[in-house]
Design a protein around this motif. Structure first.
Motif, short mmCIF file in Angstrom:
data_model
loop_
_atom_site.label_atom_id
_atom_site.label_comp_id
_atom_site.label_asym_id
_atom_site.label_seq_id
_atom_site.Cartn_x
_atom_site.Cartn_y
_atom_site.Cartn_z
N UNK A 4 0.83 -1.21 0.05
CA UNK A 4 -0.14 0.08 -0.05
C UNK A 4 0.89 1.31 0.01
N UNK A 5 1.90 1.23 0.73
CA UNK A 5 2.79 2.52 1.01
C UNK A 5 3.49 2.64 -0.28
N UNK A 19 -9.71 10.45 -5.18
CA UNK A 19 -10.81 10.90 -6.08
C UNK A 19 -11.52 9.68 -6.67
N UNK A 20 -10.70 8.60 -7.04
CA UNK A 20 -11.66 7.41 -7.80
C UNK A 20 -12.15 6.56 -6.81
N UNK A 21 -12.02 6.86 -5.66
CA UNK A 21 -12.99 6.09 -4.64
C UNK A 21 -12.14 4.85 -4.20
N UNK A 22 -10.80 4.79 -4.52
CA UNK A 22 -9.99 3.86 -4.23
C UNK A 22 -9.76 3.45 -2.49
N UNK A 23 -10.42 2.22 -2.15
CA UNK A 23 -10.36 1.84 -0.81
C UNK A 23 -9.21 1.59 -0.17
N UNK A 24 -8.17 1.22 -0.91
CA UNK A 24 -6.77 1.13 -0.43
C UNK A 24 -6.19 2.37 0.05
N UNK A 25 -6.63 3.49 -0.94
CA UNK A 25 -6.00 4.85 -0.70
C UNK A 25 -6.73 5.60 0.55
N UNK A 26 -7.82 5.12 0.72
CA UNK A 26 -8.71 5.65 1.72
C UNK A 26 -8.21 4.95 3.15
N UNK A 27 -7.67 3.65 2.97
CA UNK A 27 -7.21 3.02 4.04
C UNK A 27 -5.69 3.63 4.48
N UNK A 28 -4.96 3.69 3.57
CA UNK A 28 -3.85 4.44 3.79
C UNK A 28 -3.98 5.83 4.36
N UNK A 29 -5.00 6.67 3.71
CA UNK A 29 -4.90 7.92 4.32
C UNK A 29 -5.26 7.89 5.70
N UNK A 30 -6.24 7.16 6.20
CA UNK A 30 -6.62 6.97 7.60
C UNK A 30 -5.60 6.58 8.50
N UNK A 62 -14.10 13.84 4.39
CA UNK A 62 -12.74 14.02 3.46
C UNK A 62 -12.92 13.17 2.22
N UNK A 63 -13.56 11.98 2.51
CA UNK A 63 -13.88 10.85 1.30
C UNK A 63 -14.92 11.69 0.39
#
Length: 197
Positions: A4-5, A19-30, A62-63
């Motif tokens: 993920x990193x 912006x594409x709604x990527x769940x991995x990106x959301x998890x990483x951001x969190x 944010x999402x």
């Protein structure tokens, strides 16, 4: 976690994925920002469980609003502003913001050299957390977040003069609290030196 990193080596890539709604990106951001943004919530809401609820609601905003971030300025700053607004909205809906115009003035001026030398950031934040909600909110918005009195007045639905008054009273109360800590520490040092003799 390592994969993920590697996917998000730049903030711009992370934002595009969000912006594409990527769940991995959301998890990483969190995972990357939740502790810092929880600290923002806790500055306004003393109850940690309530602050965590606000954090979750803030991340949902944010999402939902990630398309509003245009890449101008700090992404973290943009998120902090959203989280601050979420905390303020929570306080408004729970009616936790009290404007107290009858607070006493500071009785003593603290020794700021002592405070600078002995108070850690965590200690100072703990002292700020003891302020009444209205004082703490205005103090945080002005001194920590950098809002103007006009912005604070708009955010909290108060006048600019009330914002200035709350800030003045918050500072006065903080001075008294720091003075109490100073007195306690001086007493402890005196006791320690007497025991050493």
């Amino acid at each position: 976690m390592v994969k993920i990193l590697q996917l998000f080596t730049s903030e711009a890539q992370l934002v595009k994925s969000l912006q594409k709604g990527d769940a991995k990106a959301q998890r990483h951001l969190y995972e990357k920002y939740s502790a810092r943004l929880l600290a923002v919530c806790v500055r306004y809401i003393n109850d940690k469980m309530e602050a965590e609820d606000v954090l979750i609601e803030g991340f949902m905003k944010i999402f939902d609003r990630i398309d509003q971030f245009k890449g101008e300025g700090s992404f973290e700053g943009w998120m902090r502003r959203l989280m601050t607004n979420e905390a303020l909205m929570y306080l408004r809906t729970k009616r936790h913001i009290e404007v107290d115009l009858d607070a006493p003035e500071a009785q003593h001026l603290p020794n700021y050299e002592w405070a600078d030398a002995t108070l850690e950031v965590d200690d100072l934040m703990a002292v700020i957390a003891k302020l009444p909600t209205g004082y703490r909110t205005v103090f945080n918005l002005y001194a920590i977040e950098g809002y103007s009195h006009a912005e604070i007045a708009e955010q909290l639905g108060i006048t600019e003069s009330t914002s200035k008054s709350q800030l003045h009273r918050a500072r006065a109360l903080l001075q008294d609290m720091v003075k109490e800590i100073e007195d306690l520490n001086q007493t402890a040092e005196a006791v320690k030196s007497l025991k050493g003799k």
